[in-house]
Design a protein around this motif. Structure first.
Motif, PDB file in Angstrom:
ATOM      1  N   ALA A  71       0.842  -1.201   0.000  1.00  0.00           N
ATOM      2  CA  ALA A  71       0.000   0.000   0.000  1.00  0.00           C
ATOM      3  C   ALA A  71       0.873   1.244   0.000  1.00  0.00           C
ATOM      4  CB  ALA A  71      -0.929  -0.005   1.207  1.00  0.00           C
ATOM      5  N   GLY A  72       1.937   1.224   0.785  1.00  0.00           N
ATOM      6  CA  GLY A  72       2.861   2.353   0.817  1.00  0.00           C
ATOM      7  C   GLY A  72       3.492   2.616  -0.537  1.00  0.00           C
ATOM      8  N   MET A  73       3.798   1.548  -1.271  1.00  0.00           N
ATOM      9  CA  MET A  73       4.348   1.697  -2.621  1.00  0.00           C
ATOM     10  C   MET A  73       3.342   2.395  -3.541  1.00  0.00           C
ATOM     11  SD  MET A  73       6.019  -2.111  -2.959  1.00  0.00           S
ATOM     12  CE  MET A  73       6.156  -2.049  -4.742  1.00  0.00           C
ATOM     13  N   ALA A  74       2.087   1.965  -3.456  1.00  0.00           N
ATOM     14  CA  ALA A  74       1.043   2.550  -4.308  1.00  0.00           C
ATOM     15  C   ALA A  74       0.834   4.018  -3.973  1.00  0.00           C
ATOM     16  CB  ALA A  74      -0.264   1.774  -4.144  1.00  0.00           C
ATOM     17  N   ALA A  96      -2.200  -2.253   5.653  1.00  0.00           N
ATOM     18  CA  ALA A  96      -2.480  -1.337   4.548  1.00  0.00           C
ATOM     19  C   ALA A  96      -3.182  -0.078   5.041  1.00  0.00           C
ATOM     20  CB  ALA A  96      -3.332  -2.046   3.496  1.00  0.00           C
ATOM     21  N   VAL A  97      -4.105  -0.241   5.979  1.00  0.00           N
ATOM     22  CA  VAL A  97      -4.809   0.916   6.553  1.00  0.00           C
ATOM     23  C   VAL A  97      -3.822   1.820   7.285  1.00  0.00           C
ATOM     24  CG1 VAL A  97      -6.509   1.618   8.280  1.00  0.00           C
ATOM     25  CG2 VAL A  97      -7.057  -0.218   6.669  1.00  0.00           C
ATOM     26  N   LYS A  98      -2.846   1.223   7.937  1.00  0.00           N
ATOM     27  CA  LYS A  98      -1.806   2.009   8.623  1.00  0.00           C
ATOM     28  C   LYS A  98      -1.059   2.887   7.618  1.00  0.00           C
ATOM     29  CE  LYS A  98       2.183   1.408  11.724  1.00  0.00           C
ATOM     30  NZ  LYS A  98       3.437   1.512  10.977  1.00  0.00           N
ATOM     31  N   GLU A 102      -1.021   7.125   7.124  1.00  0.00           N
ATOM     32  CA  GLU A 102       0.232   7.892   7.066  1.00  0.00           C
ATOM     33  C   GLU A 102       0.285   8.790   5.833  1.00  0.00           C
ATOM     34  OE1 GLU A 102       3.183   4.848   7.241  1.00  0.00           O
ATOM     35  OE2 GLU A 102       2.965   4.539   9.415  1.00  0.00           O
ATOM     36  N   HIS A 103      -0.369   8.347   4.756  1.00  0.00           N
ATOM     37  CA  HIS A 103      -0.345   9.102   3.504  1.00  0.00           C
ATOM     38  C   HIS A 103      -1.604   9.930   3.274  1.00  0.00           C
ATOM     39  CE1 HIS A 103       2.852   6.139   2.586  1.00  0.00           C
ATOM     40  NE2 HIS A 103       3.275   7.012   1.698  1.00  0.00           N
ATOM     41  N   GLY A 104      -2.587   9.802   4.153  1.00  0.00           N
ATOM     42  CA  GLY A 104      -3.852  10.498   3.949  1.00  0.00           C
ATOM     43  C   GLY A 104      -4.643   9.927   2.782  1.00  0.00           C
ATOM     44  N   LYS A 105      -4.530   8.602   2.577  1.00  0.00           N
ATOM     45  CA  LYS A 105      -5.185   7.933   1.441  1.00  0.00           C
ATOM     46  C   LYS A 105      -6.158   6.872   1.961  1.00  0.00           C
ATOM     47  CE  LYS A 105      -2.504  10.280  -1.364  1.00  0.00           C
ATOM     48  NZ  LYS A 105      -3.015  11.373  -2.219  1.00  0.00           N
ATOM     49  N   GLY A 106      -6.620   5.978   1.071  1.00  0.00           N
ATOM     50  CA  GLY A 106      -7.628   5.008   1.481  1.00  0.00           C
ATOM     51  C   GLY A 106      -7.381   3.609   0.961  1.00  0.00           C
ATOM     52  N   VAL A 107      -7.927   2.624   1.683  1.00  0.00           N
ATOM     53  CA  VAL A 107      -7.833   1.212   1.312  1.00  0.00           C
ATOM     54  C   VAL A 107      -9.216   0.703   0.926  1.00  0.00           C
ATOM     55  CG1 VAL A 107      -7.412  -1.138   2.206  1.00  0.00           C
ATOM     56  CG2 VAL A 107      -5.827   0.727   2.762  1.00  0.00           C
ATOM     57  N   LEU A 127     -12.215  -2.362  10.173  1.00  0.00           N
ATOM     58  CA  LEU A 127     -10.758  -2.208  10.225  1.00  0.00           C
ATOM     59  C   LEU A 127     -10.292  -0.859   9.687  1.00  0.00           C
ATOM     60  CD1 LEU A 127      -9.718  -5.792   9.011  1.00  0.00           C
ATOM     61  CD2 LEU A 127     -10.070  -4.974  11.362  1.00  0.00           C
ATOM     62  N   GLY A 128     -11.244  -0.007   9.261  1.00  0.00           N
ATOM     63  CA  GLY A 128     -10.867   1.337   8.826  1.00  0.00           C
ATOM     64  C   GLY A 128     -10.689   1.505   7.337  1.00  0.00           C
TER      65      GLY A 128
END
Length: 210
Positions: A71-74, A96-98, A102-107, A127-128
């Protein structure tokens, strides 16, 4: 107001950018399909976000492990949303939610292959995640007797934010919206049309009118 998402299941960055340029005025979310990302890598995410900074760019990673890392890569490449498979361990989704926070994005959790999509949607929503995609893949859609009505009925029962992917077209989009979805996902109905821009415009109008 339900959002319209175009799923781009092409295989080159150039083709994806050309299609997105045609349909962008009518969609809210531009999804880069799994085959496209496997073909072109993170570069296609960067290119699409640069071309359409005002749109949500959806990276359909279908991650099955190392959720926080992938998720961080994306997100680092410019994606606003990334998919994690609903069949995975909760820890993968939590990771992934974590990264998303951190990036202000969504899963988005993709329920492709999940037997009880409603139950899993309700579980992972705690799970957010941003929303859950009730998804019948291309192989499932090709099976005898498939009907998008299954997903529509599931959306009505879920009671959590969901999208529907798997047969959204002009004939079904009103019923999809009326099921209470957050997002309607159209793939072949747009990229397979002779005039993708006209197809996207018609879907947008039908979605807004429903």
């Amino acid at each position: 107001m339900a959002k319209l998402q175009v799923a781009i299941d092409l295989l080159s960055t150039q083709e994806a950018l050309e299609l997105a340029a045609k349909v962008a005025p009518y969609v809210d979310i531009i999804e880069l399909g799994t085959p496209l990302i496997k073909s072109e890598g993170l570069a296609v995410i960067k290119a699409m976000k640069a071309a359409h900074p005002d749109k949500l760019v959806f990276a359909d990673f279908k991650t099955a492990d190392t959720g926080e890392l992938e998720a961080g890569m994306a997100f680092g490449a410019g994606a606003d949303l990334v998919t994690i498979l609903g069949s995975v361990d909760d820890a993968t989704i939590i990771g992934a939610v974590k990264a998303a926070k951190e990036h202000g994005k969504g899963v988005v959790v993709d329920t492709i292959g999940v037997k009880d999509r409603v139950k899993r949607a309700q579980e992972v929503s705690k799970l957010g995640v941003e929303f859950v995609e009730l998804h019948a893949g291309l192989d499932e859609q090709a099976a005898p007797g498939y009907s998008i009505q299954v997903l529509i009925d599931e959306a009505k029962r879920a009671g959590v934010p969901v999208s529907i992917a798997g047969g959204v077209n002009l004939n079904t989009i009103a019923a999809v919206k009326q099921a209470g979805v957050a997002v309607a996902v159209a793939g072949g109905a747009i990229y397979g049309a002779k005039d993708p821009a006209a197809a996207a415009k018609a879907l947008r109008e039908a979605l807004d009118a429903a």
